[in-house]
Design a protein around this motif. Sequence first.
Motif, PDB file in Angstrom:
ATOM      1  N   TYR A  50      37.825  29.630  40.725  1.00 65.86           N
ATOM      2  CA  TYR A  50      38.883  29.765  41.729  1.00 65.86           C
ATOM      3  C   TYR A  50      40.263  29.563  41.099  1.00 65.86           C
ATOM      4  O   TYR A  50      41.171  30.392  41.275  1.00 65.86           O
ATOM      5  N   PHE A  51      40.447  28.480  40.374  1.00 65.75           N
ATOM      6  CA  PHE A  51      41.758  28.185  39.800  1.00 65.75           C
ATOM      7  C   PHE A  51      42.037  29.015  38.545  1.00 65.75           C
ATOM      8  O   PHE A  51      43.193  29.350  38.270  1.00 65.75           O
ATOM      9  N   THR A  52      41.007  29.344  37.799  1.00 72.10           N
ATOM     10  CA  THR A  52      41.227  30.153  36.597  1.00 72.10           C
ATOM     11  C   THR A  52      41.588  31.586  36.962  1.00 72.10           C
ATOM     12  O   THR A  52      42.352  32.243  36.244  1.00 72.10           O
ATOM     13  N   PHE A  53      41.067  32.096  38.068  1.00 71.58           N
ATOM     14  CA  PHE A  53      41.504  33.403  38.565  1.00 71.58           C
ATOM     15  C   PHE A  53      43.027  33.436  38.679  1.00 71.58           C
ATOM     16  O   PHE A  53      43.682  34.383  38.239  1.00 71.58           O
ATOM     17  N   GLY A  54      43.582  32.397  39.282  1.00 72.09           N
ATOM     18  CA  GLY A  54      45.033  32.349  39.477  1.00 72.09           C
ATOM     19  C   GLY A  54      45.802  32.299  38.176  1.00 72.09           C
ATOM     20  O   GLY A  54      46.842  32.945  38.023  1.00 72.09           O
ATOM     21  N   PHE A 267      46.433  26.002  30.712  1.00 76.84           N
ATOM     22  CA  PHE A 267      45.449  24.920  30.826  1.00 76.84           C
ATOM     23  C   PHE A 267      44.080  25.431  31.259  1.00 76.84           C
ATOM     24  O   PHE A 267      43.061  25.206  30.600  1.00 76.84           O
ATOM     25  N   ASN A 268      44.057  26.110  32.413  1.00 79.61           N
ATOM     26  CA  ASN A 268      42.770  26.503  32.997  1.00 79.61           C
ATOM     27  C   ASN A 268      41.999  27.505  32.146  1.00 79.61           C
ATOM     28  O   ASN A 268      40.793  27.315  31.919  1.00 79.61           O
ATOM     29  N   PRO A 269      42.632  28.605  31.655  1.00 81.29           N
ATOM     30  CA  PRO A 269      41.848  29.540  30.840  1.00 81.29           C
ATOM     31  C   PRO A 269      41.263  28.909  29.580  1.00 81.29           C
ATOM     32  O   PRO A 269      40.114  29.191  29.212  1.00 81.29           O
ATOM     33  N   ILE A 270      42.041  28.047  28.908  1.00 80.70           N
ATOM     34  CA  ILE A 270      41.541  27.432  27.668  1.00 80.70           C
ATOM     35  C   ILE A 270      40.416  26.453  27.976  1.00 80.70           C
ATOM     36  O   ILE A 270      39.388  26.433  27.281  1.00 80.70           O
ATOM     37  N   LEU A 271      40.593  25.635  29.007  1.00 83.10           N
ATOM     38  CA  LEU A 271      39.518  24.710  29.385  1.00 83.10           C
ATOM     39  C   LEU A 271      38.279  25.474  29.825  1.00 83.10           C
ATOM     40  O   LEU A 271      37.152  25.095  29.498  1.00 83.10           O
ATOM     41  N   PHE A 272      38.471  26.539  30.577  1.00 79.19           N
ATOM     42  CA  PHE A 272      37.343  27.350  31.037  1.00 79.19           C
ATOM     43  C   PHE A 272      36.545  27.869  29.858  1.00 79.19           C
ATOM     44  O   PHE A 272      35.303  27.847  29.867  1.00 79.19           O
ATOM     45  N   ARG A 273      37.248  28.321  28.836  1.00 79.89           N
ATOM     46  CA  ARG A 273      36.574  28.945  27.694  1.00 79.89           C
ATOM     47  C   ARG A 273      35.904  27.922  26.781  1.00 79.89           C
ATOM     48  O   ARG A 273      34.776  28.125  26.328  1.00 79.89           O
ATOM     49  N   TYR A 274      36.586  26.820  26.502  1.00 85.28           N
ATOM     50  CA  TYR A 274      36.094  25.903  25.470  1.00 85.28           C
ATOM     51  C   TYR A 274      35.402  24.645  26.014  1.00 85.28           C
ATOM     52  O   TYR A 274      34.678  23.981  25.274  1.00 85.28           O
ATOM     53  N   VAL A 275      35.640  24.306  27.285  1.00 79.96           N
ATOM     54  CA  VAL A 275      35.014  23.112  27.848  1.00 79.96           C
ATOM     55  C   VAL A 275      34.062  23.476  28.978  1.00 79.96           C
ATOM     56  O   VAL A 275      32.963  22.931  29.070  1.00 79.96           O
TER      57      VAL A 275
END
Length: 459
Positions: A50-54, A267-275
Amino acid sequence: MNRLLKLLHYIGIDKSIAYSSGGRVVQGLTGLASVYFIGTYLSPEGQGYYFTFGSVLALQVFFELGLHNVLTQFTAHEKAHIEQDKYYNLIGESRYISRLSSILRFSVNLFAAISLVFAIVITCLGIYFFRSSTAPENGSVEWLTPWIILSILSAVSLFMSPIYAILMGLSRVKDVSKIRFLQSVFMPLSVWTGLLLGLKLYVLPLSSFISSAIGIFCMWRGDMFKQLNKIWIAYGSERVNYIHEIFPLQWKMALSWISGYFIYQLFNPILFRYVGAEAAGQMGMTMQVLNAIQAFSFSWMSTKIPTFSTYIARHEFASLDSLFKKTLIQLLSVCILILIAFIMVLNFIDLILPIGISERFLYGLPLIIISFSIIPNQILSSLANYLRCYKKEPLVFISIIIALLCTASSFICTQLYGLDGMVCGYTFIITFIELPWIYAIYKNKRHEWQTSLNNNSDL
């Protein structure tokens, strides 16, 4: 009552702040309600999507490049020489009418092409990103179809942005503000309703559709399309030259906007990808609240910007600096108190709402660090706005440097140390590199510009 009025005066609340912050209070309340619905009706992984879409959709800054802000200024300059009767017929010199028409035609044609390219690029980029980043535990989240629909509808919103900008320049500020208000009310309502109905990530394209529909309906009902059509058909030989007139103003704004994406949206895209999606969701939920706190408390400063500009125009620099320092102290005091309250409430919210809502936020040291990074950010924004009141932009170069540092830090620290590394790296750069650097620029430019203005007034 008198004591209450004295207290409000002491902390700097006047009518301007009351009106300005009132709208942000409404947004904040709807944001808090959204936190409840998102935390209740989406899984932790779904919240991450939801938040990474944004954050991925925020890449549209690379396509609009701050142009819609410039369009408002250029439209207003041409409109100043033109009158319109009640049927929106244009009255004035033909060259100004033709230049105004050229702005509208240029904007619509350009953004039609930009929006089409954006729809294709962002759809493909998002599919690649989410497929390559999806961990096995996130496979149950249905994201592909919502993402495709959302990308197309976001392109429609992008196409409409210069139209809103031109209407603002045509003195339709009240009408555009009404559209924005209705969107701010009905968009979260559509999200809540959709989540209650089990639509999950489909609530985002639903919300985007509602936003565009409200804009189109209000422009039709308010005769804004009729006004724009009158301007469109008044095209003549005189035209606004993009390269020589618009671009010199746009490029600085574009660089600042692009830099802002790398500083605040990665923040969100990098966390989504690596964490993982869950960590991205926790960061997104936390930042939603922190951004609301930041916007609310900055009302103390933003409402004083016209007064700062007036003091500068009159060369009343003692009054300028006194008001700026007083306002900055008030702003920071309000911000710190709300941040402390937010952290305390988050620690006890599960006693009030026993659904594990606190688990959807950051927790422990990362929560405290990222929360109080707002304080140097508020100081930075205040100093930047103070300097811009002199009608100059001395921070383009530093914005680019900080954007590069934040990007490098987020990638490296997240891969090495996870979420904790990202938060610490970002806060270190903002607090110990950007803040001292901009403060030094503030002190030097403030002295230089005030001395120059005083010298010119003596001549």
